[in-house]
Design a protein around this motif. Structure first.
Motif, PDB file in Angstrom:
ATOM      1  N   LEU A  90       0.912  -1.180  -0.070  1.00 11.22           N
ATOM      2  CA  LEU A  90      -0.043   0.138   0.009  1.00 11.22           C
ATOM      3  C   LEU A  90       1.011   1.381   0.051  1.00 11.22           C
ATOM      4  O   LEU A  90       0.625   2.176  -0.740  1.00 11.22           O
ATOM      5  CB  LEU A  90      -0.778   0.073   1.265  1.00 11.22           C
ATOM      6  N   ILE A 208      -1.736   3.524   7.149  1.00  9.55           N
ATOM      7  CA  ILE A 208      -1.640   2.366   6.302  1.00  9.55           C
ATOM      8  C   ILE A 208      -1.220   1.072   6.947  1.00  9.55           C
ATOM      9  O   ILE A 208      -2.014  -0.019   6.826  1.00  9.55           O
ATOM     10  CB  ILE A 208      -0.577   2.415   5.211  1.00  9.55           C
ATOM     11  N   SER A 212      -4.021  -2.360   7.083  1.00 10.72           N
ATOM     12  CA  SER A 212      -3.249  -3.477   6.503  1.00 10.72           C
ATOM     13  C   SER A 212      -3.398  -4.537   7.865  1.00 10.72           C
ATOM     14  O   SER A 212      -3.476  -5.693   7.567  1.00 10.72           O
ATOM     15  CB  SER A 212      -1.527  -3.269   6.705  1.00 10.72           C
ATOM     16  N   VAL A 274      -7.135  -4.732  -0.635  1.00 18.05           N
ATOM     17  CA  VAL A 274      -6.066  -4.038  -0.868  1.00 18.05           C
ATOM     18  C   VAL A 274      -6.445  -2.845  -2.216  1.00 18.05           C
ATOM     19  O   VAL A 274      -6.180  -1.699  -1.971  1.00 18.05           O
ATOM     20  CB  VAL A 274      -4.889  -4.714  -1.411  1.00 18.05           C
ATOM     21  N   LEU A 278      -6.767   1.244  -1.870  1.00 16.74           N
ATOM     22  CA  LEU A 278      -6.238   2.283  -2.786  1.00 16.74           C
ATOM     23  C   LEU A 278      -7.059   3.355  -3.579  1.00 16.74           C
ATOM     24  O   LEU A 278      -6.782   4.181  -3.525  1.00 16.74           O
ATOM     25  CB  LEU A 278      -5.548   1.483  -3.919  1.00 16.74           C
ATOM     26  N   VAL A 304      -6.459   6.940   4.678  1.00 16.89           N
ATOM     27  CA  VAL A 304      -6.474   5.592   4.193  1.00 16.89           C
ATOM     28  C   VAL A 304      -7.648   5.092   4.891  1.00 16.89           C
ATOM     29  O   VAL A 304      -7.892   4.897   6.241  1.00 16.89           O
ATOM     30  CB  VAL A 304      -5.263   5.207   4.874  1.00 16.89           C
TER      31      VAL A 304
END
Length: 402
Positions: A90, A208, A212, A274, A278, A304
């Protein structure tokens, strides 16, 4: 922070967006140190985390299954490695600093006690009258105090950006102008806690790492649950998106083994999550147009994020995991045993510190005191599942030392 940032080296001149953190512009370390000729500031942070004792102990700490239940299931260590892989992907795609994102992903669970969230609940209850317990605050304590590895200072002396990301990756911790009341004591015990600007969002790389983590644990708990037999495949086919993925994989490869089917479906789900992060993050960045890392921190919402549609899909998956896996009677039995182990150890150590090794006992006060409770909390939070079980056996069974 007191110190200057480490120097940047040419080997790390990859593209960064204007809103990314930059190692050459770091706000520095609490204890000033000269730069490295081979690694920039964030690379050094990552390496210090990887070489820490707290990171190694994650291999024997529960993710969902108690660490010794089987070699094929995730532990905090393997989970952290999987989070770091997603975080680097990312960060690279969004123009963030990959090394900082990786460092934060690797550090995010350092403060977790044994036996997962059930262990955290025990320490939160036991520490209620002594300032509370929070695993993010404990992570800050680990990296600023409890890791004793260097002659010049305690802790790992990480950069401001890494410390900020450790404590704020889930968002601001207090309102602007707050005095810190209500924070777990491990936050305010850090001398420079006010410098971490707890009223703002964290930088891009910390955000991020947080997303994640969400992607990794949802998918890998699903994978572990199916392979362990705690989850059945058929009910998952009714869940939004996930059912479509399983049917699509089965149609494409009708004769593959069940284990391969599960792996392929989970792999595809990770890719879709993912991609969603994005797309949504780029949309938010295009609207907000932050021109620096500090400008991004000052925004009124994180940049994010998942889309609203993916959040609904995740909510359905989490409800299913909670009802059918996290509350499965076999998991409940493991967690109940773990909670009893931690509760017994805490109560004994607090009332009778003399049973502890001299190096642990040296930082304690009188039995039952706040000083002793906090030292006991540090000691137990740093244990692995296996060590806690063995310690309980030694102290609570007659044959423990005989």
């Amino acid at each position: 922070m007191k110190g200057p940032s480490d120097m940047m080296i040419a080997a790390n001149d990859r593209f960064r967006a204007p809103y990314a953190c930059h190692p050459a512009q770091s706000k520095g370390r609490y204890f000033p140190q000269p730069g490295s000729a081979m690694r920039n500031a964030f690379q050094r942070d990552r390496d210090r985390i990887i070489h820490s004792g707290a990171f190694r102990r994650l291999k024997e700490k529960t993710q969902v299954f108690v660490a010794h239940e089987g070699d094929q299931y995730r532990t905090r260590l393997t989970h952290s490695l999987e989070v770091s892989q997603i975080a680097r992907t990312l960060a690279r795609a969004l123009g963030g600093d990959e090394d900082l994102a990786e460092a934060l992903a690797l550090a995010h669970d350092l403060g977790h006690p044994p036996f997962g969230h059930s262990g955290e609940r025990v320490l939160a209850e036991k520490m209620q009258e002594f300032g509370g317990f929070d695993h993010n605050a404990q992570t800050l304590r680990v990296v600023t105090k409890l890791e004793v590895r260097y002659p010049e200072f305690d802790g790992l002396n990480l950069t401001w950006e890494t410390l900020e990301g450790v404590v704020k990756h889930n968002g601001p911790l207090m309102a602007p102008g707050g005095d810190g009341s209500g924070l777990a004591w491990a936050f305010t015990d850090y001398e420079d806690w006010r410098a971490l600007e707890l009223h703002t969002h964290a930088g891009l790389e910390a955000q991020i790492a947080a997303l994640s983590d969400d992607i990794a644990y949802n998918n890998h708990d699903l994978d572990d649950g199916l392979r362990s037999g705690l989850l059945e495949l058929e009910p998952l086919l009714d869940l939004p998106l996930l059912g479509d993925i399983f049917r699509r994989v089965d149609k494409r490869w009708p004769d593959i083994k069940r284990t391969v089917l599960i792996h392929e479906a989970v792999r595809e789900l990770i890719g879709l999550m993912v991609g969603d992060v994005l797309d949504e993050t780029r949309r938010r960045l295009a609207e907000a147009e932050p021109q620096s890392a500090d400008a991004l921190r000052q925004l009124d919402r994180p940049m994010v994020a998942f889309s609203d549609g993916m959040l609904e899909i995740l909510a359905a998956l989490r409800r299913h995991l909670f009802a059918n896996m996290y509350r499965h009677y076999k998991v409940n039995r493991m967690m109940s045993q773990g909670q009893r182990v931690m509760s017994d150890l805490f109560d004994l150590y607090l009332s009778d510190p003399g049973v502890l090794p001299p190096d642990v006992r040296s930082g304690m006060g009188q039995p039952g005191s706040a000083q002793t409770a906090r030292a006991v909390c540090d000691y137990i939070a740093g244990m692995t599942d296996r060590f806690a079980v063995e310690e309980h056996r030694r102290l609570f069974t007659v044959q423990g030392y005989f």
